[in-house]
Design a protein around this motif. Sequence first.
Motif, PDB file in Angstrom:
ATOM      1  N   GLU A   1       0.820  -1.209   0.000  1.00 13.30           N
ATOM      2  CA  GLU A   1       0.000   0.000   0.000  1.00 13.30           C
ATOM      3  C   GLU A   1       0.856   1.262   0.000  1.00 13.30           C
ATOM      4  OE1 GLU A   1      -3.137   0.105   2.874  1.00 13.30           O
ATOM      5  OE2 GLU A   1      -3.714  -1.968   2.483  1.00 13.30           O
ATOM      6  N   GLU A   2       2.191   1.078  -0.099  1.00 12.59           N
ATOM      7  CA  GLU A   2       3.151   2.181  -0.104  1.00 12.59           C
ATOM      8  C   GLU A   2       3.004   3.054   1.138  1.00 12.59           C
ATOM      9  OE1 GLU A   2       2.734   4.102  -3.894  1.00 12.59           O
ATOM     10  OE2 GLU A   2       3.509   2.356  -4.961  1.00 12.59           O
ATOM     11  N   ILE A   3       2.951   2.400   2.285  1.00 16.87           N
ATOM     12  CA  ILE A   3       2.840   3.067   3.580  1.00 16.87           C
ATOM     13  C   ILE A   3       4.102   2.781   4.372  1.00 16.87           C
ATOM     14  CG2 ILE A   3       1.560   3.159   5.747  1.00 16.87           C
ATOM     15  CD1 ILE A   3      -0.938   2.283   4.171  1.00 16.87           C
ATOM     16  N   ASP A   4       4.730   3.836   4.875  1.00 16.01           N
ATOM     17  CA  ASP A   4       5.913   3.682   5.725  1.00 16.01           C
ATOM     18  C   ASP A   4       5.463   3.596   7.173  1.00 16.01           C
ATOM     19  OD1 ASP A   4       7.759   3.808   3.627  1.00 16.01           O
ATOM     20  OD2 ASP A   4       7.719   6.005   3.648  1.00 16.01           O
ATOM     21  N   LEU A   5       5.832   2.498   7.836  1.00 21.06           N
ATOM     22  CA  LEU A   5       5.499   2.296   9.247  1.00 21.06           C
ATOM     23  C   LEU A   5       6.751   2.449  10.099  1.00 21.06           C
ATOM     24  CD1 LEU A   5       3.349  -0.975   9.039  1.00 21.06           C
ATOM     25  CD2 LEU A   5       2.496   1.332   9.410  1.00 21.06           C
ATOM     26  N   SER A   6       6.633   3.119  11.220  1.00 20.60           N
ATOM     27  CA  SER A   6       7.753   3.150  12.163  1.00 20.60           C
ATOM     28  C   SER A   6       7.874   1.760  12.793  1.00 20.60           C
ATOM     29  CB  SER A   6       7.522   4.212  13.237  1.00 20.60           C
ATOM     30  OG  SER A   6       6.521   3.791  14.135  1.00 20.60           O
ATOM     31  N   PRO A   7       9.062   1.401  13.271  1.00 18.68           N
ATOM     32  CA  PRO A   7       9.213   0.089  13.916  1.00 18.68           C
ATOM     33  C   PRO A   7       8.267  -0.103  15.109  1.00 18.68           C
ATOM     34  CG  PRO A   7      11.362   1.036  13.444  1.00 18.68           C
ATOM     35  CD  PRO A   7      10.339   2.093  13.140  1.00 18.68           C
ATOM     36  N   ASP A   8       8.046   0.967  15.879  1.00 23.34           N
ATOM     37  CA  ASP A   8       7.124   0.877  17.021  1.00 23.34           C
ATOM     38  C   ASP A   8       5.686   0.648  16.556  1.00 23.34           C
ATOM     39  OD1 ASP A   8       9.188   1.251  18.815  1.00 23.34           O
ATOM     40  OD2 ASP A   8       8.820   3.413  19.034  1.00 23.34           O
ATOM     41  N   ALA A   9       5.304   1.311  15.462  1.00 22.72           N
ATOM     42  CA  ALA A   9       3.948   1.139  14.932  1.00 22.72           C
ATOM     43  C   ALA A   9       3.752  -0.299  14.435  1.00 22.72           C
ATOM     44  CB  ALA A   9       3.691   2.134  13.803  1.00 22.72           C
ATOM     45  N   LEU A  10       4.764  -0.845  13.769  1.00 29.02           N
ATOM     46  CA  LEU A  10       4.676  -2.223  13.295  1.00 29.02           C
ATOM     47  C   LEU A  10       4.598  -3.202  14.463  1.00 29.02           C
ATOM     48  CD1 LEU A  10       4.598  -4.213  10.961  1.00 29.02           C
ATOM     49  CD2 LEU A  10       7.104  -4.161  10.922  1.00 29.02           C
ATOM     50  N   ALA A  11       5.344  -2.927  15.529  1.00 32.51           N
ATOM     51  CA  ALA A  11       5.299  -3.792  16.717  1.00 32.51           C
ATOM     52  C   ALA A  11       3.906  -3.762  17.348  1.00 32.51           C
ATOM     53  CB  ALA A  11       6.357  -3.356  17.721  1.00 32.51           C
TER      54      ALA A  11
ATOM     55  N   GLU B   1       5.601   9.114   7.795  1.00 37.52           N
ATOM     56  CA  GLU B   1       5.611   7.763   8.340  1.00 37.52           C
ATOM     57  C   GLU B   1       4.497   7.614   9.374  1.00 37.52           C
ATOM     58  OE1 GLU B   1       9.390   5.322   9.611  1.00 37.52           O
ATOM     59  OE2 GLU B   1       8.828   6.661  11.247  1.00 37.52           O
ATOM     60  N   VAL B   2       3.878   6.436   9.399  1.00 38.01           N
ATOM     61  CA  VAL B   2       2.851   6.139  10.400  1.00 38.01           C
ATOM     62  C   VAL B   2       3.550   5.883  11.730  1.00 38.01           C
ATOM     63  CG1 VAL B   2       1.067   4.492  11.094  1.00 38.01           C
ATOM     64  CG2 VAL B   2       1.251   5.188   8.704  1.00 38.01           C
ATOM     65  N   SER B   3       3.138   6.615  12.748  1.00 39.27           N
ATOM     66  CA  SER B   3       3.761   6.476  14.066  1.00 39.27           C
ATOM     67  C   SER B   3       2.876   5.632  14.987  1.00 39.27           C
ATOM     68  CB  SER B   3       3.988   7.847  14.701  1.00 39.27           C
ATOM     69  OG  SER B   3       2.751   8.400  15.112  1.00 39.27           O
ATOM     70  N   ILE B   4       3.414   5.319  16.137  1.00 40.84           N
ATOM     71  CA  ILE B   4       2.661   4.543  17.123  1.00 40.84           C
ATOM     72  C   ILE B   4       1.432   5.312  17.593  1.00 40.84           C
ATOM     73  CG2 ILE B   4       3.982   5.322  19.121  1.00 40.84           C
ATOM     74  CD1 ILE B   4       3.809   2.383  20.137  1.00 40.84           C
ATOM     75  N   ASP B   5       1.510   6.651  17.627  1.00 41.64           N
ATOM     76  CA  ASP B   5       0.353   7.471  18.029  1.00 41.64           C
ATOM     77  C   ASP B   5      -0.799   7.327  17.033  1.00 41.64           C
ATOM     78  OD1 ASP B   5       1.688   8.419  20.275  1.00 41.64           O
ATOM     79  OD2 ASP B   5       2.521  10.145  19.197  1.00 41.64           O
ATOM     80  N   ASP B   6      -0.469   7.241  15.746  1.00 43.42           N
ATOM     81  CA  ASP B   6      -1.504   7.065  14.723  1.00 43.42           C
ATOM     82  C   ASP B   6      -2.204   5.715  14.891  1.00 43.42           C
ATOM     83  OD1 ASP B   6      -0.799   9.513  13.450  1.00 43.42           O
ATOM     84  OD2 ASP B   6       0.834   8.485  12.404  1.00 43.42           O
ATOM     85  N   VAL B   7      -1.424   4.670  15.176  1.00 43.49           N
ATOM     86  CA  VAL B   7      -1.991   3.331  15.369  1.00 43.49           C
ATOM     87  C   VAL B   7      -2.861   3.310  16.623  1.00 43.49           C
ATOM     88  CG1 VAL B   7      -1.467   0.898  15.775  1.00 43.49           C
ATOM     89  CG2 VAL B   7      -0.100   2.206  14.145  1.00 43.49           C
TER      90      VAL B   7
END
Length: 140
Positions: free
Chosen positions: A53-63, A95-101
């Motif tokens: 989906e061409e979305i950059d996730l931060s490592p924390d967001a992916l976790a 980038e998608v951050s943990i706050d967004d998730v």
Amino acid sequence: MASNRGQARIRGTTYSSPHGLPLDFLDRVVIVSTQPYSADEIRQILAIRAQEEEIDLSPDALALLTKIGQESNLRYASNIITTSHLLSQKRKAKEVSIDDVQRSYRLFYDPARSVKFVNADQGNVTFSAAANGGDAMEIS
């Protein structure tokens, strides 16, 4: 098709067979044993989904998405990627951050939390088809 019926009566007959399937049909069925995904597999699936989906996730967001996928389900976690991306775009982040998730998780309930919410607030949510002229839900 999936079945966990064990030994059951074949519909329309007095015979019993595994899963209630006729034996000649059962001989042609492929049985696939499945196991739940591990945390690493969920992480990899979500990373691939974000990449597609061409979305950059931060490592924390992916976790966090991986944890959500383990506790809820993979479909819900992959849908949270999209809503989190929309929230990150709103704040003009790359980038998608943990706050967004976390915000997406609070805004959109998974099926289990949705059921708990409706059961907890049953007095405020009423189902009245006759009063509303159809199959409508009324929130009081």
